[in-house]
Structures are given as C-alpha cells and as structure tokens.
Design a protein around this motif. Structure first.
Motif, PDB file in Angstrom:
ATOM      1  N   ALA A 131       0.832  -1.200   0.000  1.00  0.00           N
ATOM      2  CA  ALA A 131       0.000   0.000   0.000  1.00  0.00           C
ATOM      3  C   ALA A 131       0.872   1.258   0.000  1.00  0.00           C
ATOM      4  O   ALA A 131       0.573   2.231  -0.708  1.00  0.00           O
ATOM      5  CB  ALA A 131      -0.918   0.000   1.223  1.00  0.00           C
ATOM      6  N   PHE A 132       1.934   1.226   0.771  1.00  0.00           N
ATOM      7  CA  PHE A 132       2.857   2.359   0.861  1.00  0.00           C
ATOM      8  C   PHE A 132       3.471   2.652  -0.506  1.00  0.00           C
ATOM      9  O   PHE A 132       3.569   3.809  -0.936  1.00  0.00           O
ATOM     10  CB  PHE A 132       3.935   2.026   1.880  1.00  0.00           C
ATOM     11  N   GLN A 133       3.879   1.611  -1.209  1.00  0.00           N
ATOM     12  CA  GLN A 133       4.457   1.784  -2.542  1.00  0.00           C
ATOM     13  C   GLN A 133       3.414   2.300  -3.523  1.00  0.00           C
ATOM     14  O   GLN A 133       3.700   3.168  -4.352  1.00  0.00           O
ATOM     15  CB  GLN A 133       5.055   0.458  -3.017  1.00  0.00           C
ATOM     16  N   ALA A 134       2.201   1.774  -3.435  1.00  0.00           N
ATOM     17  CA  ALA A 134       1.135   2.216  -4.342  1.00  0.00           C
ATOM     18  C   ALA A 134       0.810   3.688  -4.132  1.00  0.00           C
ATOM     19  O   ALA A 134       0.427   4.393  -5.069  1.00  0.00           O
ATOM     20  CB  ALA A 134      -0.121   1.371  -4.128  1.00  0.00           C
ATOM     21  N   LEU A 135       0.994   4.181  -2.909  1.00  0.00           N
ATOM     22  CA  LEU A 135       0.663   5.564  -2.573  1.00  0.00           C
ATOM     23  C   LEU A 135       1.857   6.503  -2.740  1.00  0.00           C
ATOM     24  O   LEU A 135       1.856   7.601  -2.182  1.00  0.00           O
ATOM     25  CB  LEU A 135       0.135   5.631  -1.135  1.00  0.00           C
ATOM     26  N   GLY A 136       2.850   6.064  -3.505  1.00  0.00           N
ATOM     27  CA  GLY A 136       3.979   6.927  -3.808  1.00  0.00           C
ATOM     28  C   GLY A 136       4.907   7.163  -2.635  1.00  0.00           C
ATOM     29  O   GLY A 136       5.552   8.213  -2.541  1.00  0.00           O
ATOM     30  N   HIS A 137       4.992   6.194  -1.710  1.00  0.00           N
ATOM     31  CA  HIS A 137       5.872   6.289  -0.536  1.00  0.00           C
ATOM     32  C   HIS A 137       5.555   7.515   0.309  1.00  0.00           C
ATOM     33  O   HIS A 137       6.467   8.186   0.812  1.00  0.00           O
ATOM     34  CB  HIS A 137       7.342   6.311  -0.972  1.00  0.00           C
ATOM     35  N   ARG A 138       4.276   7.811   0.483  1.00  0.00           N
ATOM     36  CA  ARG A 138       3.861   8.972   1.270  1.00  0.00           C
ATOM     37  C   ARG A 138       3.216   8.498   2.568  1.00  0.00           C
ATOM     38  O   ARG A 138       2.074   8.024   2.568  1.00  0.00           O
ATOM     39  CB  ARG A 138       2.864   9.820   0.482  1.00  0.00           C
ATOM     40  N   ALA A 161      -5.541  -2.920   0.243  1.00  0.00           N
ATOM     41  CA  ALA A 161      -5.109  -2.837  -1.153  1.00  0.00           C
ATOM     42  C   ALA A 161      -6.111  -2.046  -1.989  1.00  0.00           C
ATOM     43  O   ALA A 161      -5.728  -1.200  -2.811  1.00  0.00           O
ATOM     44  CB  ALA A 161      -4.913  -4.240  -1.734  1.00  0.00           C
ATOM     45  N   ILE A 162      -7.397  -2.292  -1.773  1.00  0.00           N
ATOM     46  CA  ILE A 162      -8.442  -1.578  -2.514  1.00  0.00           C
ATOM     47  C   ILE A 162      -8.433  -0.095  -2.157  1.00  0.00           C
ATOM     48  O   ILE A 162      -8.520   0.778  -3.029  1.00  0.00           O
ATOM     49  CB  ILE A 162      -9.822  -2.198  -2.221  1.00  0.00           C
ATOM     50  N   ILE A 163      -8.316   0.199  -0.871  1.00  0.00           N
ATOM     51  CA  ILE A 163      -8.295   1.593  -0.416  1.00  0.00           C
ATOM     52  C   ILE A 163      -7.095   2.326  -1.001  1.00  0.00           C
ATOM     53  O   ILE A 163      -7.213   3.462  -1.479  1.00  0.00           O
ATOM     54  CB  ILE A 163      -8.260   1.645   1.123  1.00  0.00           C
ATOM     55  N   ALA A 164      -5.925   1.677  -0.975  1.00  0.00           N
ATOM     56  CA  ALA A 164      -4.704   2.313  -1.486  1.00  0.00           C
ATOM     57  C   ALA A 164      -4.825   2.615  -2.971  1.00  0.00           C
ATOM     58  O   ALA A 164      -4.439   3.707  -3.427  1.00  0.00           O
ATOM     59  CB  ALA A 164      -3.491   1.416  -1.222  1.00  0.00           C
ATOM     60  N   MET A 165      -5.359   1.678  -3.744  1.00  0.00           N
ATOM     61  CA  MET A 165      -5.491   1.904  -5.178  1.00  0.00           C
ATOM     62  C   MET A 165      -6.499   3.014  -5.463  1.00  0.00           C
ATOM     63  O   MET A 165      -6.325   3.804  -6.391  1.00  0.00           O
ATOM     64  CB  MET A 165      -5.911   0.612  -5.866  1.00  0.00           C
ATOM     65  N   VAL A 253       1.886   8.813 -10.435  1.00  0.00           N
ATOM     66  CA  VAL A 253       1.157   9.535 -11.485  1.00  0.00           C
ATOM     67  C   VAL A 253       1.504   8.936 -12.849  1.00  0.00           C
ATOM     68  O   VAL A 253       0.624   8.724 -13.692  1.00  0.00           O
ATOM     69  CB  VAL A 253       1.494  11.038 -11.458  1.00  0.00           C
ATOM     70  N   GLN A 254       2.776   8.647 -13.058  1.00  0.00           N
ATOM     71  CA  GLN A 254       3.200   8.024 -14.314  1.00  0.00           C
ATOM     72  C   GLN A 254       2.556   6.645 -14.468  1.00  0.00           C
ATOM     73  O   GLN A 254       2.073   6.294 -15.552  1.00  0.00           O
ATOM     74  CB  GLN A 254       4.722   7.897 -14.355  1.00  0.00           C
ATOM     75  N   GLN A 255       2.535   5.865 -13.389  1.00  0.00           N
ATOM     76  CA  GLN A 255       1.923   4.539 -13.453  1.00  0.00           C
ATOM     77  C   GLN A 255       0.436   4.635 -13.775  1.00  0.00           C
ATOM     78  O   GLN A 255      -0.089   3.871 -14.594  1.00  0.00           O
ATOM     79  CB  GLN A 255       2.137   3.810 -12.131  1.00  0.00           C
ATOM     80  N   ALA A 256      -0.244   5.578 -13.118  1.00  0.00           N
ATOM     81  CA  ALA A 256      -1.677   5.744 -13.377  1.00  0.00           C
ATOM     82  C   ALA A 256      -1.922   6.161 -14.821  1.00  0.00           C
ATOM     83  O   ALA A 256      -2.864   5.679 -15.468  1.00  0.00           O
ATOM     84  CB  ALA A 256      -2.264   6.777 -12.408  1.00  0.00           C
ATOM     85  N   TRP A 257      -1.082   7.064 -15.332  1.00  0.00           N
ATOM     86  CA  TRP A 257      -1.228   7.505 -16.726  1.00  0.00           C
ATOM     87  C   TRP A 257      -1.007   6.333 -17.681  1.00  0.00           C
ATOM     88  O   TRP A 257      -1.773   6.152 -18.640  1.00  0.00           O
ATOM     89  CB  TRP A 257      -0.237   8.624 -17.027  1.00  0.00           C
ATOM     90  N   GLN A 258       0.031   5.523 -17.434  1.00  0.00           N
ATOM     91  CA  GLN A 258       0.318   4.386 -18.301  1.00  0.00           C
ATOM     92  C   GLN A 258      -0.810   3.360 -18.268  1.00  0.00           C
ATOM     93  O   GLN A 258      -1.164   2.776 -19.298  1.00  0.00           O
ATOM     94  CB  GLN A 258       1.641   3.743 -17.885  1.00  0.00           C
ATOM     95  N   GLU A 259      -1.393   3.146 -17.090  1.00  0.00           N
ATOM     96  CA  GLU A 259      -2.513   2.207 -16.981  1.00  0.00           C
ATOM     97  C   GLU A 259      -3.719   2.693 -17.785  1.00  0.00           C
ATOM     98  O   GLU A 259      -4.396   1.906 -18.449  1.00  0.00           O
ATOM     99  CB  GLU A 259      -2.885   2.024 -15.509  1.00  0.00           C
TER     100      GLU A 259
END
Length: 271
Positions: A131-138, A161-165, A253-259
C-alpha cells in the motif's frame, strides 16, 4: 565542500507550528513550501512525511542518524525531545536503496504506533508495504488509508489494497487535472516523458518538436518548448534529473497515466 547555516529561531518557529498548530496553521502538516530563486536549493515542494536531508547529496548517514532519534528502545524515546522530520526531494529519495529504507522505516514506525494505540484491524507488514508503494511512498497517504481501513468490511489486507489503489487513482487524477489546464503542448511534452521508461531525453530536440507539432496540430518550434517545460516543473508534474534528462515527478502519477493508456488501447482494439 558543504556548508551548514543554522537557523535556530526559524527552526523553532516551524517546529512549533507543526507540532502544536493553531487554527490557521493546520494545513502546514500536509506540506511545507519553501520559495527561492529557480535552481536554488529551496525551490522545491517539500513534504513533511519523512526525512532525507538533501536526498540528492548523498547524506545518508545523517538521515539514518535522524531515524534513530525517533526509535523507541525498550519503550523510551532516544531523543527525549520532539523531532520534526522534513523530506527534501522525496522523488530522489525513492530512487536509492537508502532512501527507500528510510521511508519504509517511517512506515514501520507508523504501524508500531498504531499497534501501541490498540487500533484494529491491523494489516500485515507485506500489505502495508504494498500500500505504501502504491501511494507513492507517502506516509501521510498511508495514514489516510489506515484510517479508512478501520471501517472496512472486507478482509484487512484485501481492503487496504483496494483503499490504497482508490486513493492513488484519486491523487493521480488531481495531478493530471493540472496537466489539462496547462494546454495541449504541455500535454504533449508530458506524454513524451511519461511514455519513457526511466529518464526521457530529447525533450528539446528537433524530433521532439516534430512530435509535438503532430500532437497539437500546429507548428511547434524548439523555442516554444522551454516555457512549457518550466510550467510543468513549476506544477510539480515533471522534474529535471540532470542536464537534458527529465522524469515524471511522482512515479504513481506516471503509473496511473500508463494504466489509463493501456485501457484506452484495449478499448480501441475491441471497438
């Protein structure tokens, strides 16, 4: 040779506003903004989620020392005082092993505090890392996800996992909305950088200008590109890694754009 310029009174004032904020200071806990001339050290948006004193300067020893200040050996604070940790260039920190270790240590610190408080349900360490990685290490976003987890009905790790995404998608949409406001040429430059694995080069090249011309439907000259790049950096959408090398400022942001691009290609092939 690096030089150190203490600002004791300013540091005390900042710490006071962060640790004991007044009504008008509550927003300071979400982010610290330091202004300065372009290309000078303070010209960055600094998040107060973790610490790496000038992450691009290799001061990992000092960062580890600061982390040890907030550890709790046998239930005792080693520092015996309040410690304010400020991230400088978090995007640079996550590109190094030391920076990632530091951010993960702070994530573990957050989980330890939750356990001590008796919060439930608690996710597994692996789920929290994902979750931490999915949230950009914030860490701040991880805290938000953990707060939402307290009212979730699904199994703990699945729910996190659902909440983080969901939070990641929302945050990425906010950032990409900035891009739309900057116009077609800014979007074309962003796309060129976002579509690159690693660091993008040739942003100001003749080939790049031709690609931008095709994307926006009007002639784009090389001299038109620099102001747009400056706007993208000012909006914290892209960052300059080195001379002629650029990257998306926030990896999520890049990952979300690519998806989203992948989904658009799938929809196009189906139709």
């Amino acid at each position: 040779m690096s030089q150190y310029f203490p600002r004791t009174e300013l540091a005390a004032q900042m710490a006071g506003q962060l640790l004991h904020p007044g009504v008008l200071d509550e927003g300071l806990r979400s982010g610290l903004f330091i202004a300065g001339q372009r290309r000078s050290a303070p010209d960055r948006q600094n998040h107060l989620s973790a610490t790496r004193p000038d992450s691009s300067a290799g001061t990992t020893g000092r960062a580890r020392d600061l982390c040890r200040l907030v550890e709790r050996p046998q239930g005792q604070y080693q520092s015996k005082r309040d410690v304010v940790l400020v991230v400088d260039e978090v995007q640079q920190a996550i590109t190094t092993d030391e920076g990632n270790e530091l951010l993960l240590a702070l994530k573990d610190h957050v989980l330890a505090r939750l356990r001590e408080s008796g919060a439930a349900p608690m996710p597994s360490r692996e789920a929290a890392i994902n979750a931490f990685q999915a949230l950009g290490h914030r860490p701040e976003e991880l805290l938000r996800a953990l707060r939402q987890l307290q009212t979730a009905d699904a199994p703990t790790d699945t729910a996190l996992a659902i909440i983080a995404m969901t939070l990641r998608s929302t945050a990425a949409d906010v950032e990409l909305a900035k891009l739309e406001q900057l116009g077609a040429l800014a979007t074309a430059v962003f796309v060129r950088i976002a579509a690159t694995t690693g660091e993008a080069t040739g942003v100001f090249s003749g080939v790049g200008a031709v690609a931008y011309t095709m994307a926006v439907g009007r002639e784009v000259k090389i001299e038109h590109i620099q102001p747009v790049v400056n706007e993208l950096m000012a909006a914290n959408l892209i960052m300059r890694r080195s001379h002629g090398h650029y990257a998306i400022a926030a990896p999520f942001v890049q990952q979300a754009w690519q998806e989203k691009q992948s989904l658009l290609r799938i929809d196009g092939s189906v139709s």
